[in-house]
Write a protein that holds these residues in place. Structure first.
Motif, PDB file in Angstrom:
ATOM      1  N   MET A   1      43.430  30.119  36.932  1.00 45.87           N
ATOM      2  CA  MET A   1      41.916  29.738  36.396  1.00 45.87           C
ATOM      3  C   MET A   1      41.179  30.190  37.223  1.00 45.87           C
ATOM      4  SD  MET A   1      40.204  26.407  34.356  1.00 45.87           S
ATOM      5  CE  MET A   1      41.594  26.076  33.586  1.00 45.87           C
ATOM      6  N   LEU A   2      40.089  31.211  37.029  1.00 43.80           N
ATOM      7  CA  LEU A   2      39.099  31.452  37.704  1.00 43.80           C
ATOM      8  C   LEU A   2      37.795  30.280  37.855  1.00 43.80           C
ATOM      9  CD1 LEU A   2      37.335  33.772  39.314  1.00 43.80           C
ATOM     10  CD2 LEU A   2      36.504  34.335  36.811  1.00 43.80           C
ATOM     11  N   THR A   3      37.463  30.069  38.994  1.00 45.36           N
ATOM     12  CA  THR A   3      36.458  28.826  39.393  1.00 45.36           C
ATOM     13  C   THR A   3      35.272  29.719  39.940  1.00 45.36           C
ATOM     14  OG1 THR A   3      38.311  27.350  39.579  1.00 45.36           O
ATOM     15  CG2 THR A   3      35.999  26.656  40.386  1.00 45.36           C
ATOM     16  N   LEU A   4      34.119  29.308  39.211  1.00 46.19           N
ATOM     17  CA  LEU A   4      32.842  29.619  39.803  1.00 46.19           C
ATOM     18  C   LEU A   4      31.941  28.561  40.000  1.00 46.19           C
ATOM     19  CD1 LEU A   4      32.454  32.400  36.818  1.00 46.19           C
ATOM     20  CD2 LEU A   4      33.166  32.933  39.339  1.00 46.19           C
ATOM     21  N   THR A   5      30.775  29.202  40.661  1.00 47.65           N
ATOM     22  CA  THR A   5      29.615  27.968  40.818  1.00 47.65           C
ATOM     23  C   THR A   5      28.671  28.285  39.535  1.00 47.65           C
ATOM     24  OG1 THR A   5      28.354  29.784  42.172  1.00 47.65           O
ATOM     25  CG2 THR A   5      29.813  28.345  43.366  1.00 47.65           C
ATOM     26  N   ALA A   6      28.101  27.420  39.206  1.00 45.20           N
ATOM     27  CA  ALA A   6      26.814  27.370  38.070  1.00 45.20           C
ATOM     28  C   ALA A   6      26.125  28.768  38.214  1.00 45.20           C
ATOM     29  CB  ALA A   6      26.341  26.202  38.081  1.00 45.20           C
ATOM     30  N   ASN A   7      25.655  28.886  39.565  1.00 44.13           N
ATOM     31  CA  ASN A   7      24.656  30.039  39.897  1.00 44.13           C
ATOM     32  C   ASN A   7      25.348  31.245  39.607  1.00 44.13           C
ATOM     33  OD1 ASN A   7      22.450  28.668  40.437  1.00 44.13           O
ATOM     34  ND2 ASN A   7      23.063  28.318  42.733  1.00 44.13           N
ATOM     35  N   ASP A   8      26.607  31.492  40.226  1.00 48.61           N
ATOM     36  CA  ASP A   8      27.420  32.768  39.673  1.00 48.61           C
ATOM     37  C   ASP A   8      27.459  32.809  38.362  1.00 48.61           C
ATOM     38  OD1 ASP A   8      28.648  35.186  40.506  1.00 48.61           O
ATOM     39  OD2 ASP A   8      30.519  34.016  40.263  1.00 48.61           O
ATOM     40  N   ALA A   9      27.923  32.036  37.443  1.00 52.45           N
ATOM     41  CA  ALA A   9      28.064  31.751  36.215  1.00 52.45           C
ATOM     42  C   ALA A   9      26.875  32.128  35.381  1.00 52.45           C
ATOM     43  CB  ALA A   9      28.521  30.718  35.546  1.00 52.45           C
ATOM     44  N   LYS A  10      25.675  31.828  35.974  1.00 52.62           N
ATOM     45  CA  LYS A  10      24.267  32.200  35.309  1.00 52.62           C
ATOM     46  C   LYS A  10      24.095  33.565  35.555  1.00 52.62           C
ATOM     47  CE  LYS A  10      20.777  30.185  37.075  1.00 52.62           C
ATOM     48  NZ  LYS A  10      19.568  29.328  37.322  1.00 52.62           N
ATOM     49  N   ARG A  11      24.267  33.960  36.908  1.00 48.30           N
ATOM     50  CA  ARG A  11      23.918  35.602  37.428  1.00 48.30           C
ATOM     51  C   ARG A  11      24.608  36.369  36.378  1.00 48.30           C
ATOM     52  NH1 ARG A  11      23.617  33.456  42.363  1.00 48.30           N
ATOM     53  NH2 ARG A  11      25.853  34.165  42.709  1.00 48.30           N
ATOM     54  N   ASN A  12      25.902  36.116  36.249  1.00 48.32           N
ATOM     55  CA  ASN A  12      26.705  37.105  35.595  1.00 48.32           C
ATOM     56  C   ASN A  12      27.263  36.676  34.115  1.00 48.32           C
ATOM     57  OD1 ASN A  12      26.783  38.967  37.914  1.00 48.32           O
ATOM     58  ND2 ASN A  12      27.825  37.432  38.703  1.00 48.32           N
ATOM     59  N   PHE A  13      26.376  36.151  33.434  1.00 45.89           N
ATOM     60  CA  PHE A  13      26.924  35.264  32.192  1.00 45.89           C
ATOM     61  C   PHE A  13      27.801  36.211  31.363  1.00 45.89           C
ATOM     62  CE2 PHE A  13      26.106  33.551  28.031  1.00 45.89           C
ATOM     63  CZ  PHE A  13      26.552  32.286  28.386  1.00 45.89           C
ATOM     64  N   GLY A  14      27.191  37.491  30.916  1.00 44.08           N
ATOM     65  CA  GLY A  14      27.922  38.288  30.291  1.00 44.08           C
ATOM     66  C   GLY A  14      29.409  38.805  30.683  1.00 44.08           C
ATOM     67  N   GLU A  15      29.275  38.867  31.959  1.00 47.56           N
ATOM     68  CA  GLU A  15      30.583  39.310  32.510  1.00 47.56           C
ATOM     69  C   GLU A  15      31.665  37.906  32.527  1.00 47.56           C
ATOM     70  OE1 GLU A  15      32.786  40.703  36.648  1.00 47.56           O
ATOM     71  OE2 GLU A  15      30.699  40.968  36.362  1.00 47.56           O
ATOM     72  N   ARG A  16      30.945  36.735  32.513  1.00 46.34           N
ATOM     73  CA  ARG A  16      31.956  35.474  32.637  1.00 46.34           C
ATOM     74  C   ARG A  16      32.501  35.381  30.916  1.00 46.34           C
ATOM     75  NH1 ARG A  16      33.108  36.944  37.059  1.00 46.34           N
ATOM     76  NH2 ARG A  16      31.702  36.564  38.895  1.00 46.34           N
ATOM     77  N   LEU A  17      31.361  35.539  30.222  1.00 43.82           N
ATOM     78  CA  LEU A  17      31.895  35.473  28.765  1.00 43.82           C
ATOM     79  C   LEU A  17      33.137  36.254  28.490  1.00 43.82           C
ATOM     80  CD1 LEU A  17      28.575  35.125  26.633  1.00 43.82           C
ATOM     81  CD2 LEU A  17      30.095  33.466  27.246  1.00 43.82           C
ATOM     82  N   LEU A  18      33.276  37.504  29.075  1.00 43.36           N
ATOM     83  CA  LEU A  18      34.181  38.312  28.843  1.00 43.36           C
ATOM     84  C   LEU A  18      35.393  37.872  29.446  1.00 43.36           C
ATOM     85  CD1 LEU A  18      32.753  41.930  29.296  1.00 43.36           C
ATOM     86  CD2 LEU A  18      33.355  40.840  27.224  1.00 43.36           C
ATOM     87  N   ASN A  19      35.191  37.235  30.795  1.00 40.43           N
ATOM     88  CA  ASN A  19      36.434  36.705  31.483  1.00 40.43           C
ATOM     89  C   ASN A  19      36.897  35.411  30.647  1.00 40.43           C
ATOM     90  OD1 ASN A  19      34.539  37.134  34.290  1.00 40.43           O
ATOM     91  ND2 ASN A  19      36.430  37.917  33.952  1.00 40.43           N
ATOM     92  N   ALA A  20      36.007  34.635  30.069  1.00 42.32           N
ATOM     93  CA  ALA A  20      36.517  33.401  29.227  1.00 42.32           C
ATOM     94  C   ALA A  20      37.334  33.793  27.916  1.00 42.32           C
ATOM     95  CB  ALA A  20      35.425  32.593  28.769  1.00 42.32           C
ATOM     96  N   GLN A  21      37.196  35.200  27.429  1.00 45.84           N
ATOM     97  CA  GLN A  21      37.966  35.621  26.363  1.00 45.84           C
ATOM     98  C   GLN A  21      39.573  35.961  26.818  1.00 45.84           C
ATOM     99  OE1 GLN A  21      36.671  36.099  23.185  1.00 45.84           O
ATOM    100  NE2 GLN A  21      35.143  35.008  23.949  1.00 45.84           N
ATOM    101  N   ARG A  22      39.455  36.199  28.122  1.00 44.23           N
ATOM    102  CA  ARG A  22      40.862  36.363  28.855  1.00 44.23           C
ATOM    103  C   ARG A  22      41.736  35.148  28.979  1.00 44.23           C
ATOM    104  NH1 ARG A  22      38.213  40.944  30.290  1.00 44.23           N
ATOM    105  NH2 ARG A  22      37.914  40.111  32.275  1.00 44.23           N
ATOM    106  N   GLU A  23      40.919  34.247  29.720  1.00 53.02           N
ATOM    107  CA  GLU A  23      41.447  32.975  30.254  1.00 53.02           C
ATOM    108  C   GLU A  23      40.248  32.009  30.377  1.00 53.02           C
ATOM    109  OE1 GLU A  23      42.776  33.057  34.555  1.00 53.02           O
ATOM    110  OE2 GLU A  23      41.359  34.705  34.864  1.00 53.02           O
ATOM    111  N   PRO A  24      40.555  30.779  30.574  1.00 49.98           N
ATOM    112  CA  PRO A  24      39.507  29.691  30.601  1.00 49.98           C
ATOM    113  C   PRO A  24      38.715  29.975  32.085  1.00 49.98           C
ATOM    114  CG  PRO A  24      41.528  28.747  29.955  1.00 49.98           C
ATOM    115  CD  PRO A  24      41.798  30.012  30.045  1.00 49.98           C
ATOM    116  N   VAL A  25      37.472  29.649  32.128  1.00 48.13           N
ATOM    117  CA  VAL A  25      36.731  29.805  33.353  1.00 48.13           C
ATOM    118  C   VAL A  25      36.165  28.430  33.805  1.00 48.13           C
ATOM    119  CG1 VAL A  25      34.761  30.800  34.195  1.00 48.13           C
ATOM    120  CG2 VAL A  25      35.998  32.197  33.004  1.00 48.13           C
TER     121      VAL A  25
END
Length: 80
Positions: A1-25
């Motif tokens: 499972m990919l683990t991110l900081t809240a700041n990284d998730a905020k900066r790259n929100f669109g990309e993280r949404l795509l990641n979450a479609q493949r596996e939980p983040v």
């Protein structure tokens, strides 16, 4: 499972949404795990598994009651 900081998730929100479609983040804040973002499909599957498990537990309890396999609550607590 990919683990991110809240700041990284905020900066790259669109990309993280795509990641979450493949596996939980997993998203952490202040070095502590805070939330998991997952696809709707994963969430629905998890809910279905929980429902199946609860149904199994209730059916098992009904069978125990029908066969007289019961424990007195007070006696059980006292034994603890």
């Amino acid at each position: 499972m990919l683990t991110l900081t809240a700041n990284d998730a905020k900066r790259n929100f669109g990309e993280r949404l795509l990641n979450a479609q493949r596996e939980p983040v997993k998203i952490s804040t202040n070095s502590k795990d805070a939330v998991v973002v997952m696809s709707i499909n994963d969430d629905e599957e998890l809910d279905a598994m929980k429902t199946d498990y609860l149904r199994h537990c209730f059916e098992s309890a009904k069978q125990d009651l029908a066969h007289g396999n019961v424990v007195d609550g007070e006696g059980f607590l006292n034994a603890l």
